[in-house]
Design a protein around this motif. Structure first.
Motif, PDB file in Angstrom:
ATOM      1  N   ILE A 253      -2.524  -1.120   7.686  1.00 38.53           N
ATOM      2  CA  ILE A 253      -2.876  -0.922   6.137  1.00 38.53           C
ATOM      3  C   ILE A 253      -1.467  -0.971   5.469  1.00 38.53           C
ATOM      4  O   ILE A 253      -1.485  -1.543   3.883  1.00 38.53           O
ATOM      5  CB  ILE A 253      -4.124   0.349   6.114  1.00 38.53           C
TER       6      ILE A 253
ATOM      7  N   VAL B 259       0.699  -1.278  -0.312  1.00 39.87           N
ATOM      8  CA  VAL B 259       0.111  -0.195   0.343  1.00 39.87           C
ATOM      9  C   VAL B 259       0.502   1.063  -0.066  1.00 39.87           C
ATOM     10  O   VAL B 259       0.609   2.834  -1.013  1.00 39.87           O
ATOM     11  CB  VAL B 259      -0.708  -0.497   0.713  1.00 39.87           C
TER      12      VAL B 259
ATOM     13  N   THR C 294      -8.975  -0.235   3.609  1.00 38.13           N
ATOM     14  CA  THR C 294      -8.748  -0.904   2.949  1.00 38.13           C
ATOM     15  C   THR C 294      -7.988  -0.747   1.858  1.00 38.13           C
ATOM     16  O   THR C 294      -8.042   0.154   1.656  1.00 38.13           O
ATOM     17  CB  THR C 294     -10.364  -1.999   2.750  1.00 38.13           C
ATOM     18  N   PRO C 295      -6.759  -1.866   1.321  1.00 42.56           N
ATOM     19  CA  PRO C 295      -6.211  -1.071   0.602  1.00 42.56           C
ATOM     20  C   PRO C 295      -6.819  -0.998  -0.456  1.00 42.56           C
ATOM     21  O   PRO C 295      -6.354  -0.315  -1.828  1.00 42.56           O
ATOM     22  CB  PRO C 295      -5.732  -2.468   0.498  1.00 42.56           C
TER      23      PRO C 295
ATOM     24  N   ALA D 160      -6.679   2.219  -0.932  1.00 40.67           N
ATOM     25  CA  ALA D 160      -5.419   3.532  -1.029  1.00 40.67           C
ATOM     26  C   ALA D 160      -5.570   4.539  -1.815  1.00 40.67           C
ATOM     27  O   ALA D 160      -5.014   5.941  -1.671  1.00 40.67           O
ATOM     28  CB  ALA D 160      -4.374   2.686  -0.955  1.00 40.67           C
TER      29      ALA D 160
ATOM     30  N   CYS E  89      -1.989  -4.578  -2.465  1.00 42.81           N
ATOM     31  CA  CYS E  89      -2.582  -4.446  -3.340  1.00 42.81           C
ATOM     32  C   CYS E  89      -2.324  -4.114  -4.630  1.00 42.81           C
ATOM     33  O   CYS E  89      -1.187  -3.920  -4.980  1.00 42.81           O
ATOM     34  CB  CYS E  89      -2.809  -2.266  -2.698  1.00 42.81           C
TER      35      CYS E  89
ATOM     36  N   TYR F 155      -3.059   7.064   7.171  1.00 46.98           N
ATOM     37  CA  TYR F 155      -3.224   5.138   6.776  1.00 46.98           C
ATOM     38  C   TYR F 155      -2.305   5.133   7.926  1.00 46.98           C
ATOM     39  O   TYR F 155      -0.780   4.637   7.904  1.00 46.98           O
ATOM     40  CB  TYR F 155      -1.877   5.434   5.585  1.00 46.98           C
TER      41      TYR F 155
ATOM     42  N   TRP G 164      -0.032  -3.510   3.068  1.00 43.58           N
ATOM     43  CA  TRP G 164      -1.341  -4.771   2.968  1.00 43.58           C
ATOM     44  C   TRP G 164      -0.508  -4.627   1.308  1.00 43.58           C
ATOM     45  O   TRP G 164      -0.019  -3.709   1.233  1.00 43.58           O
ATOM     46  CB  TRP G 164      -2.075  -5.006   3.594  1.00 43.58           C
TER      47      TRP G 164
END
Length: 368
Positions: A159, A3, A129-130, A133, A164, A155, A162
């Motif tokens: 997160i 992310v 949530t990714p 982002a 993405c 952020y 993670w």
């Protein structure tokens, strides 16, 4: 892709080439990702509040959205005064920050950041949530420019690491501004403004930041010359048309005594792209005899004395000023106004402090 890497890429695509900040655990990964972009210049500050003010100054000087970054918790609390200042100055800045790990409220850095930021008047966007982002970056830059205020983009630590799917076809916030049109003034408002200006004998053209941003400076200079007006600016527009022969400097609490005396004689003020706040109006004491023509793109705006101008014209500063000057030309309106040899002599050294001080080499005289 992580992310923090996708977010760094999005910032670069938004045009973030100069970034101010103070490093901490919450922004460490993002700063490292930004540093891998050759075009990005990272400038360290000694204080979080200073980092934001540096980004605000960058935004004012370049006309772009300023960018700064700080860590979560105390890193954010230490910039609250600067957030208030940037918000009230209507400066577009995006602040990258983080938040402590989920369900870890006992750590010292844990605070309700959204409430803190909201209390300053700045905007706040938190990513949970990714998938959101990169969209959050677009939203933050869009809101910063659209709302003319800082937006804190958060952020949380959970997160950032993670995975993405980075968007190679990322659409920048600039795409959200396509199709925008400059507002043209209503003809009846323009004619009312021209009527007030034509009847004046000692007018002042007052330029604000909106006049500079819209490109109204040249047409404002022609208007001032036509009607014999003094040229003044707000504090944030200081220096605009400074080379003009009848430039009176800043209007407001920073006006010189000579200029204030001239403003006392003014019977009309054409304010272009200026909010006419209490500082510019010196608490309502400046321009006591003047009728105010106020030009701004905002739908309506109260002045710093909680009153509406005698004639408010909604419109783009450049288009409206040019239209007003052309209408006055059609009507054959022109005048000497303030533009006399006596006023010129009075203005010549009006901004010079007669006191002499020894200035050390390599330092700056703050009066200059």
């Amino acid at each position: 892709m992580k992310v923090y890497e996708a977010v760094a890429n999005a910032f670069v695509k938004e045009g973030a080439k100069t970034v101010f900040g103070l490093l901490g655990d919450g922004n460490l990964s993002w700063v490292a990702a930004m540093s891998r972009h050759p075009a990005v210049r990272l400038i360290d500050a000694r204080d979080e509040g200073a980092a934001l003010l540096m980004a605000e100054g960058w935004a004012r000087a370049t006309g772009e959205v300023g960018v700064c970054n700080v860590t979560q918790g105390p890193g954010l609390t230490r910039m609250t005064t600067s957030l208030v200042t940037a918000t009230r100055s209507r400066s577009p800045v995006v602040v990258y920050t983080s938040k402590t790990h989920f369900n870890d409220e006992h750590v010292n850095q844990a605070i309700n950041q959204e409430r803190l930021v909201s209390a300053t008047g700045a905007g706040y966007v938190e990513v949970l949530t990714p998938a959101y982002a990169e969209d959050a970056v677009r939203q933050a830059f869009y809101r910063a420019r659209m709302e003319s205020r800082p937006v804190v983009l958060c952020y949380p630590l959970d997160i950032q690491d993670w995975d993405c799917d980075g968007d190679d076809d990322y659409q920048t916030s600039a795409t959200l501004f396509t199709g925008q049109q400059r507002i043209r003034p209503a003809q009846d408002r323009l004619e009312e403004a021209a009527k007030i200006v034509a009847a004046s004998r000692k007018p002042v053209v007052l330029l604000g930041r909106g006049a500079v941003r819209s490109g109204a400076v040249d047409s404002a200079g022609r208007l001032a010359k036509r009607i014999g007006a003094l040229i003044a600016t707000t504090l944030v527009a200081k220096g605009t048309l400074a080379g003009a022969e009848y430039h009176a400097g800043i209007a407001g609490l920073f006006s010189t005594r000579t200029v204030m005396q001239l403003f006392d004689e003014a019977d009309c003020v054409i304010a272009i792209g200026a909010s006419l706040n209490q500082h510019t109006l010196a608490g309502g004491l400046l321009f006591p005899k003047a009728r105010i023509v106020h030009i701004d793109a905002t739908r309506t705006m109260l002045m710093g004395n909680d009153r509406l101008a005698h004639c408010y014209v909604q419109g783009d500063a450049a288009i409206t000023t040019q239209a007003l000057e052309e209408l006055l030309a059609q009507q054959g309106v022109s005048g000497e106004g303030f533009r006399t040899p006596a006023v010129r002599r009075a203005l010549l050294n009006s901004d010079r402090d007669p006191a002499e001080y020894e200035i050390e080499p390599g330092t700056v005289d703050p009066r200059e």
